[in-house]
Design a protein around this motif. Structure first.
Motif, PDB file in Angstrom:
ATOM      1  N   GLU A 162      -2.891  11.703   0.521  1.00 16.91           N
ATOM      2  CA  GLU A 162      -2.607  11.797   1.953  1.00 16.91           C
ATOM      3  C   GLU A 162      -2.509  13.286   2.300  1.00 16.91           C
ATOM      4  O   GLU A 162      -1.817  14.033   1.623  1.00 16.91           O
ATOM      5  CB  GLU A 162      -1.287  11.094   2.316  1.00 16.91           C
ATOM      6  N   TYR A 196      -5.098   8.683  10.504  1.00 15.98           N
ATOM      7  CA  TYR A 196      -4.027   7.911  11.179  1.00 15.98           C
ATOM      8  C   TYR A 196      -3.098   8.901  11.894  1.00 15.98           C
ATOM      9  O   TYR A 196      -2.008   9.181  11.457  1.00 15.98           O
ATOM     10  CB  TYR A 196      -3.262   7.034  10.180  1.00 15.98           C
ATOM     11  N   THR A 240       0.399   4.400   1.921  1.00 25.38           N
ATOM     12  CA  THR A 240       0.420   5.340   3.047  1.00 25.38           C
ATOM     13  C   THR A 240       1.727   5.279   3.838  1.00 25.38           C
ATOM     14  O   THR A 240       2.293   6.312   4.202  1.00 25.38           O
ATOM     15  CB  THR A 240      -0.779   5.050   3.990  1.00 25.38           C
ATOM     16  N   GLU A 272       0.863  -1.187   0.000  1.00 21.63           N
ATOM     17  CA  GLU A 272       0.000   0.000   0.000  1.00 21.63           C
ATOM     18  C   GLU A 272       0.894   1.231   0.000  1.00 21.63           C
ATOM     19  O   GLU A 272       2.126   1.107   0.093  1.00 21.63           O
ATOM     20  CB  GLU A 272      -0.930  -0.026   1.222  1.00 21.63           C
ATOM     21  N   VAL A 331     -14.293  -0.212  -3.416  1.00 23.88           N
ATOM     22  CA  VAL A 331     -13.532   0.433  -4.488  1.00 23.88           C
ATOM     23  C   VAL A 331     -12.523   1.407  -3.909  1.00 23.88           C
ATOM     24  O   VAL A 331     -11.588   1.811  -4.575  1.00 23.88           O
ATOM     25  CB  VAL A 331     -14.435   1.180  -5.492  1.00 23.88           C
TER      26      VAL A 331
HETATM   27  P1  HAM Z   1      -7.001  -0.640   1.416  1.00 25.03           P
HETATM   28  O1  HAM Z   1      -8.437  -0.650   1.834  1.00 25.03           O
HETATM   29  O2  HAM Z   1      -6.166  -1.776   1.830  1.00 25.03           O
HETATM   30  O3  HAM Z   1      -6.391   0.728   1.935  1.00 25.03           O
HETATM   31  O4  HAM Z   1      -6.911  -0.535  -0.173  1.00 25.03           O
HETATM   32  C1  HAM Z   1      -7.605   0.489  -0.869  1.00 25.03           C
HETATM   33  C2  HAM Z   1      -8.286  -0.079  -2.103  1.00 25.03           C
HETATM   34  O5  HAM Z   1      -7.359  -0.800  -2.903  1.00 25.03           O
HETATM   35  C3  HAM Z   1      -9.381  -1.078  -1.817  1.00 25.03           C
HETATM   36  O6  HAM Z   1     -10.604  -0.443  -1.515  1.00 25.03           O
HETATM   37  C4  HAM Z   1      -9.464  -1.843  -3.136  1.00 25.03           C
HETATM   38  O7  HAM Z   1     -10.274  -1.127  -4.073  1.00 25.03           O
HETATM   39  C5  HAM Z   1      -8.035  -1.835  -3.609  1.00 25.03           C
HETATM   40  N1  HAM Z   1      -7.402  -3.139  -3.346  1.00 25.03           N
HETATM   41  C6  HAM Z   1      -6.866  -3.585  -2.194  1.00 25.03           C
HETATM   42  N2  HAM Z   1      -6.382  -4.831  -2.331  1.00 25.03           N
HETATM   43  C7  HAM Z   1      -6.612  -5.192  -3.624  1.00 25.03           C
HETATM   44  C8  HAM Z   1      -6.323  -6.359  -4.412  1.00 25.03           C
HETATM   45  N3  HAM Z   1      -5.679  -7.410  -3.914  1.00 25.03           N
HETATM   46  N4  HAM Z   1      -6.729  -6.363  -5.717  1.00 25.03           N
HETATM   47  C9  HAM Z   1      -7.373  -5.302  -6.247  1.00 25.03           C
HETATM   48  N5  HAM Z   1      -7.644  -4.173  -5.559  1.00 25.03           N
HETATM   49  C10 HAM Z   1      -7.275  -4.116  -4.271  1.00 25.03           C
HETATM   50  C11 HAM Z   1      -5.096   1.126   1.769  1.00 25.03           C
HETATM   51  O8  HAM Z   1      -4.320   0.592   1.027  1.00 25.03           O
HETATM   52  C12 HAM Z   1      -4.758   2.374   2.529  1.00 25.03           C
HETATM   53  N6  HAM Z   1      -3.348   2.714   2.248  1.00 25.03           N
HETATM   54  C13 HAM Z   1      -5.670   3.526   2.154  1.00 25.03           C
HETATM   55  C14 HAM Z   1      -5.353   4.795   2.873  1.00 25.03           C
HETATM   56  C15 HAM Z   1      -4.687   5.856   2.385  1.00 25.03           C
HETATM   57  N7  HAM Z   1      -5.653   5.068   4.120  1.00 25.03           N
HETATM   58  C16 HAM Z   1      -5.183   6.267   4.444  1.00 25.03           C
HETATM   59  N8  HAM Z   1      -4.585   6.738   3.394  1.00 25.03           N
END
Ligand code: HAM
Length: 432
Positions: free
Chosen positions: A129, A282, A83, A81, A276
């Motif tokens: 962010e 955080y 962040t 990810e 999505v």
């Molecule tokens: P997350 O919910 O793990 O948050 O991922 C955000 C989005 O990435 C998910 O809603 C989904 O649409 C997409 N996603 C996650 N995993 C997959 C996968 N294996 N295949 C396809 N799409 C995927 C984060 O990553 C946090 N960094 C968000 C954040 C930013 N929070 C604060 N700042």
């Protein structure tokens, strides 16, 4: 055996890449309007960055991370990810002194998940962010941006919201959840029994059916007065924006760094993988990673899922050439190539992305025109031996078949641009 793309990865091409380009260009435009600047962080980082931020007991770190050791024994991981990388960059560059930092990013992320519809091992995110501001106004800015992004793309989605409290509310909640599940341990999967000891909140986002069933009736978080007021400030803002939302007290998000407001946007048009976009506040992360105490909030959207949902009309139309240059016979190859080059300079100087294609194959006029037709070229430029002698190519409007001489061979781009204007205008007038 032929080598194939690794499981859970795919080539983005054709209609799919057109969709990705559309998603990225809309996102880029909105991020600029909202005042975010782009950052590109490395695709791999110290393994420890994710262990300490996303959390050791999360699925993302404990089961899904592409961790490896490099030739010098450094422990690294492909980023799951964005962040954590932004937080690392914020500390590394001392951006706390700037007051506030607003960044966006786009790129591939990697998680060793079981591939299924909408879930990949290499997937793509765009995210923002907002660091250095702890107000509800900052929360609202990111939620509004998330909602605006989906609206601009024509993708209906539902906003789900929760508040995980400050450090104190969150740890009290963890204890309450632990007490609740302690009496139901038999129903939990082996992973959850382990989570219950180390990180009870993670039991709430376990996907195993028996664990989900055991979570029925789990306590909702009790917010302290400050946190409750913070949540009300956000929901009041959403009401003012006219943004509909559902409060979902079970929404804990799968990453440990969250405190305060968390949210997800889900689409009913997707299957099991319906999120999505996800994000939240955080406020402790930067400090936990060794930086100064810095409140922060952000979200990331999954492009693979958005691409699936993008309405047909929003996907860009297939590109068609402006000119298709045909050289007839071996002697015309050099002048045809020079003319193609000239036309491309004209296209570039017009500041548009008009496509100029060359036949390159020295085949018959009929075969070349068939190819121009297949590509839906607007005009063919035909250069035979007579044209080389006269210095005027034959311009052919592909739709009507009307033709006119076009004196551009050996001309400057400015002269060619003027000649094109006149000749194309003439053909268009003949059409009426
Ligand atoms: P997350 O919910 O793990 O948050 O991922 C955000 C989005 O990435 C998910 O809603 C989904 O649409 C997409 N996603 C996650 N995993 C997959 C996968 N294996 N295949 C396809 N799409 C995927 C984060 O990553 C946090 N960094 C968000 C954040 C930013 N929070 C604060 N700042």
């Amino acid at each position: 055996m032929n080598i194939q793309a690794p499981r859970g990865t795919r080539d983005l091409e054709g209609d799919l890449i057109a969709r990705f380009q559309r998603l990225e260009s809309v996102a880029r435009r909105l991020f600029a309007v909202y005042g975010y600047e782009e950052i590109r962080t490395p695709m791999f980082e110290a393994d420890e960055l994710f262990t300490r931020s996303v959390g050791e007991v999360t699925d993302i770190v404990s089961k899904e991370m592409y961790a490896f050791t490099d030739r010098k024994g450094r422990k690294l991981a492909l980023r799951p990810e964005g962040t954590a990388s932004v937080a690392r960059a914020f500390i590394e560059h001392g951006w706390a002194s700037r007051g506030r930092t607003k960044l966006w990013y786009a790129g591939p992320m990697f998680r060793y998940e079981r591939p299924q519809g909408g879930r990949y091992r290499q997937f793509f995110q765009v995210g923002v962010e907002l660091l250095g501001v702890g107000t509800a106004a900052a929360d609202l800015e990111t939620i509004d941006l998330a909602a605006r992004l989906l609206e601009e793309l024509g993708i209906p989605a539902r906003l789900r919201l929760n508040h995980l409290g400050c450090g104190e509310c969150k740890s009290a909640y963890g204890a309450a959840v632990q007490a609740f599940f302690a009496a139901r341990q038999e129903a939990l999967c082996p992973d959850c029994r382990d989570r219950l000891r180390k990180n009870p909140l993670r039991v709430l986002d376990c996907k195993v059916e028996t664990c989900r069933a055991a979570a029925t009736g789990a306590p909702a978080i009790a917010l302290c007065a400050t946190c409750a007021a913070a949540e009300t400030a956000v929901t009041a803002g959403l009401a003012q924006f006219g943004l509909e939302y559902d409060v979902d007290r079970r929404l804990v998000r799968g990453l440990d760094y969250y405190t305060g407001v968390v949210y997800e946007m889900t689409s009913a048009a997707l299957g099991a993988q319906d999120a999505v976009l996800g994000g939240g506040r955080y406020d402790n992360l930067i400090e936990e990673l060794g930086g100064p105490k810095t409140p922060a909030v952000g979200f990331a959207a999954g492009l693979d899922r958005l691409a699936q949902l993008l309405p047909e009309t929003a996907a860009p139309a297939a590109r068609r050439p402006w000119f298709y240059v045909i050289g007839l016979g071996a002697e015309t190859q050099a002048p045809a190539a020079a003319t193609t080059r000239l036309l491309r300079r004209v296209a570039i100087s017009r500041g548009r992305e008009e496509w100029v294609e060359a036949d390159l194959q020295a085949r018959s006029l009929k075969a070349s025109l068939r190819r121009a037709d297949k590509l839906a070229a607007e005009y063919a430029i035909i250069i035979g031996e007579n044209e080389v002698v006269s210095g005027a190519a034959t311009l052919r409007a592909m739709r009507t078949g009307a033709q006119a001489p076009l004196a551009i061979l050996g001309r400057s781009p400015e002269e060619a641009a003027a000649a094109i204007e006149t000749a194309c205008g003439k053909l268009a007038a003949e059409r009426v």
